[in-house]
Scaffold this motif. Structure first.
Motif, PDB file in Angstrom:
ATOM      1  N   ILE A  29       0.861  -1.184   0.000  1.00 17.63           N
ATOM      2  CA  ILE A  29       0.000   0.000   0.000  1.00 17.63           C
ATOM      3  C   ILE A  29       0.893   1.227   0.000  1.00 17.63           C
ATOM      4  O   ILE A  29       1.729   1.405   0.886  1.00 17.63           O
ATOM      5  N   LEU A  30       0.723   2.078  -1.000  1.00  6.59           N
ATOM      6  CA  LEU A  30       1.524   3.280  -1.175  1.00  6.59           C
ATOM      7  C   LEU A  30       0.677   4.500  -0.808  1.00  6.59           C
ATOM      8  O   LEU A  30      -0.418   4.681  -1.351  1.00  6.59           O
ATOM      9  N   VAL A  31       1.192   5.328   0.087  1.00  4.11           N
ATOM     10  CA  VAL A  31       0.439   6.491   0.574  1.00  4.11           C
ATOM     11  C   VAL A  31       1.223   7.761   0.243  1.00  4.11           C
ATOM     12  O   VAL A  31       2.298   8.000   0.809  1.00  4.11           O
ATOM     13  N   HIS A  32       0.698   8.557  -0.673  1.00  6.09           N
ATOM     14  CA  HIS A  32       1.391   9.785  -1.058  1.00  6.09           C
ATOM     15  C   HIS A  32       1.250  10.850   0.028  1.00  6.09           C
ATOM     16  O   HIS A  32       0.408  10.750   0.933  1.00  6.09           O
ATOM     17  N   GLY A  33       2.071  11.887  -0.088  1.00  2.00           N
ATOM     18  CA  GLY A  33       2.027  12.974   0.875  1.00  2.00           C
ATOM     19  C   GLY A  33       1.462  14.239   0.275  1.00  2.00           C
ATOM     20  O   GLY A  33       0.796  14.223  -0.764  1.00  2.00           O
ATOM     21  N   VAL A  44       7.266   3.379  -9.421  1.00  2.48           N
ATOM     22  CA  VAL A  44       7.473   2.332  -8.414  1.00  2.48           C
ATOM     23  C   VAL A  44       6.464   1.205  -8.619  1.00  2.48           C
ATOM     24  O   VAL A  44       6.804   0.015  -8.563  1.00  2.48           O
ATOM     25  N   THR A  45       5.212   1.589  -8.864  1.00  2.32           N
ATOM     26  CA  THR A  45       4.156   0.591  -9.055  1.00  2.32           C
ATOM     27  C   THR A  45       4.465  -0.324 -10.227  1.00  2.32           C
ATOM     28  O   THR A  45       4.298  -1.548 -10.156  1.00  2.32           O
ATOM     29  N   VAL A  55      -0.368  -4.033  -5.768  1.00  3.57           N
ATOM     30  CA  VAL A  55      -0.112  -2.686  -5.281  1.00  3.57           C
ATOM     31  C   VAL A  55      -1.425  -1.910  -5.193  1.00  3.57           C
ATOM     32  O   VAL A  55      -2.265  -1.974  -6.092  1.00  3.57           O
ATOM     33  N   VAL A  56      -1.590  -1.179  -4.091  1.00  2.77           N
ATOM     34  CA  VAL A  56      -2.691  -0.234  -3.945  1.00  2.77           C
ATOM     35  C   VAL A  56      -2.080   1.135  -3.680  1.00  2.77           C
ATOM     36  O   VAL A  56      -1.424   1.345  -2.658  1.00  2.77           O
ATOM     37  N   ALA A  57      -2.258   2.066  -4.616  1.00  3.30           N
ATOM     38  CA  ALA A  57      -1.782   3.440  -4.424  1.00  3.30           C
ATOM     39  C   ALA A  57      -2.959   4.254  -3.906  1.00  3.30           C
ATOM     40  O   ALA A  57      -3.823   4.682  -4.671  1.00  3.30           O
ATOM     41  N   ALA A  58      -2.991   4.436  -2.608  1.00  2.25           N
ATOM     42  CA  ALA A  58      -4.150   5.059  -1.963  1.00  2.25           C
ATOM     43  C   ALA A  58      -4.224   6.552  -2.268  1.00  2.25           C
ATOM     44  O   ALA A  58      -3.201   7.225  -2.396  1.00  2.25           O
TER      45      ALA A  58
END
Length: 255
Positions: A29-33, A44-45, A55-58
């Protein structure tokens, strides 16, 4: 004699690499800022998916630490199996909270990210060491109906401040699509962080102008980072400019 040979052959087949069931890989799980969005993880994904990871890019709301963490926590709960939780920038504070009480979270990866102690805010840590220039690069705040304000980076200053190691053309697209963050989210204090109980990994560039490299190194050391990668000259958007290095560290954390 034939039965014995057949039994031996069957046992050998079971023990061969092709016959032994491999453990399922964790979901990433990828969490951007702040000032980014889910597309900042595209490079990256692509690498992680090629290597067999789900992959889950939230889409991090960027409204408040507690609310954003609750949203990511719900995503974690929806996933069967183990999870590697990855946060960029303010997203590091979000994952530090969201992972609490989630038994399927295996490790935390901080990508140019905040890893606050209880009682600390992102704004506190950004100003803890000299070198950050975000304040002077912000656009005029947008007033919200609830009395708060949204913050974003002035598009004319975005490339130099946030993404100096990507092309001017790519930075212009990122600047136009950046997600604003509330001032309240950046000043909200953290609760007890999950990095105290979970293994953590850190990667950042020593050319970061949003969070000074000394602050990032301080947080990595304090969190007992299992592996810290410092990329010479890299900007705050290190997952865009150096996707392979970031993906490599995530895969290390997944092992």
């Amino acid at each position: 004699m034939f039965k014995l040979a057949a039994t031996v052959a069957f046992a050998a087949a079971l023990l061969s690499g092709s016959a032994i069931a491999q453990p399922a890989r964790p979901t990433v799980i990828l969490v951007h800022g702040a000032f980014a969005d889910s597309s900042s993880w595209n490079g990256v994904t692509k690498i992680l998916q090629k290597d067999g990871y789900t992959v889950v890019a939230a889409a991090n709301p960027l409204r408040s630490v507690a609310g954003d963490a609750a949203y990511v926590s719900d995503i974690i709960s929806s996933i069967k199996g183990s999870v590697v939780l990855v946060g960029h920038s303010y997203g590091g504070q979000v994952i530090s909270t969201a992972a609490n009480g989630k038994d399927n979270v295996k490790s935390l990866v901080y990508v140019a990210a905040f890893a606050p102690e209880a009682g600390e805010a992102a704004a506190d840590l950004a100003g803890k060491f000299p070198g950050g220039t975000l304040g002077q690069a912000l656009a005029a705040p947008v007033k919200l109906v609830d009395g708060g304000v949204d913050l974003s980076i002035d598009q004319a200053k975005f490339h130099d401040q946030f993404a100096h190691d990507v092309s001017i053309e790519d930075a212009a697209l990122m600047a136009a699509g950046q997600r604003p963050i509330t001032e309240a989210a950046l000043t909200e204090k953290s609760g007890s962080p999950a990095w105290k109980t979970l293994p953590s990994y850190f990667i950042y560039g020593d050319g970061d102008k949003n969070i000074p490299a000394k602050a990032l190194g301080f947080m990595a050391e304090r969190a007992g980072s299992k592996h810290t990668v410092v990329i010479k000259g890299a900007s705050h958007i290190v997952m865009v400019s150096q996707p392979q290095a970031v993906a490599d560290l995530i895969e290390e954390a997944a092992q």
